[in-house]
Design an enzyme around this catalytic site. Structure first.
Site, PDB file in Angstrom:
ATOM      1  N   GLU A  49      63.698 -20.669  47.119  1.00  8.86           N
ATOM      2  CA  GLU A  49      62.559 -19.757  47.198  1.00  8.86           C
ATOM      3  C   GLU A  49      61.461 -20.237  46.265  1.00  8.86           C
ATOM      4  OE1 GLU A  49      61.146 -15.300  45.799  1.00  8.86           O
ATOM      5  OE2 GLU A  49      63.290 -15.646  46.090  1.00  8.86           O
ATOM      6  N   ARG A  53      53.022 -18.040  43.261  1.00  8.73           N
ATOM      7  CA  ARG A  53      52.396 -17.574  42.024  1.00  8.73           C
ATOM      8  C   ARG A  53      51.564 -18.652  41.346  1.00  8.73           C
ATOM      9  NH1 ARG A  53      57.711 -14.634  39.327  1.00  8.73           N
ATOM     10  NH2 ARG A  53      58.350 -13.485  41.191  1.00  8.73           N
ATOM     11  N   LYS A 136      66.522  -7.772  50.066  1.00  8.76           N
ATOM     12  CA  LYS A 136      66.476  -8.161  48.666  1.00  8.76           C
ATOM     13  C   LYS A 136      66.504  -6.875  47.831  1.00  8.76           C
ATOM     14  CE  LYS A 136      63.088 -10.184  45.455  1.00  8.76           C
ATOM     15  NZ  LYS A 136      61.898 -11.060  45.363  1.00  8.76           N
TER      16      LYS A 136
END
Length: 217
Positions: A49, A53, A136
């Protein structure tokens, strides 16, 4: 053809089942992307993943997508444009801290399986109502940790979780031992210090240890 919630959950479940840990990666320099992916995959963690950001994130996804044996996802998907950009970069799945109708619709339209975040029973129930049963659990530790995941599993046994957020070598086994947890997301397998030092052998060693966690051990 629009991706269905059932197919999205099936595909995210298949990816989550590849290894007990999904590395959560913050990549500052695209030059680090390929060797980092190679180290993690060699260590037994093929599902990666990359969080959106940093300015380098999308280019990093593109570079990692070329590494054989990997399944590269885009994390921190917030808007439909994030989804489209991640898909164009080569991401094969998406991860979000939560879920909105617009985000889910964009993922379905772009054929990008989404691992949507939930932290409460109501959030999980809303996603289940839409057909999503692989979720999640975020932020895991701040939301009550493994006891919270276990408690939610009692009334909602049909949902499987990937806890992320505060998961570490010290607590990961408490999550992975739960019947409603398939894997967990963590950043400790690719610490900034080792990435900056380009210590790919060190990262591979951390990945190898993480790959033996929980049910895979």
């Amino acid at each position: 053809m629009t991706l269905t919630a059932k197919d999205a959950s099936r595909r995210t479940r298949e990816i989550c089942a590849l290894a007990p840990i999904v590395p959560v990666l913050v990549i500052e320099d695209v030059a680090d992307a390929r060797p980092l992916a190679e180290a993690l995959i060699a260590g037994g963690l093929p599902a990666l993943e990359v969080t959106l950001r940093t300015p380098a994130a999308l280019d990093a996804i593109a570079a990692m997508a070329e590494v054989t044996g990997g399944h590269v996802g885009a994390g921190t998907l917030i808007t439909p444009e994030d989804v489209r950009a991640a898909k164009r970069a080569g991401a094969t799945f998406g991860v979000s801290p939560g879920a909105t109708d617009a985000l889910i619709a964009a993922c379905e339209e772009e054929d990008l399986p989404l691992l949507a975040g939930a932290a409460t029973a109501s959030e999980a129930m809303r996603l289940l109502e839409r057909g999503y049963d692989m979720l999640k659990f975020f932020p895991a530790e701040a939301s009550g940790g493994a006891p919270a995941v276990k408690a939610i599993g009692a009334p909602l046994p049909q949902i499987t979780f990937c806890p992320t957020g505060g998961v570490s070598p010290g607590n990961v086994e408490s999550y992975l031992s739960l019947p409603n947890v398939l894997c967990a997301g963590g950043s400790w397998v690719a610490p900034k210090k080792l990435i900056d030092a380009q210590d790919w052998a060190g990262i591979e060693a951390l990945a190898r240890a993480a790959a033996q966690s929980g049910k895979a051990g």
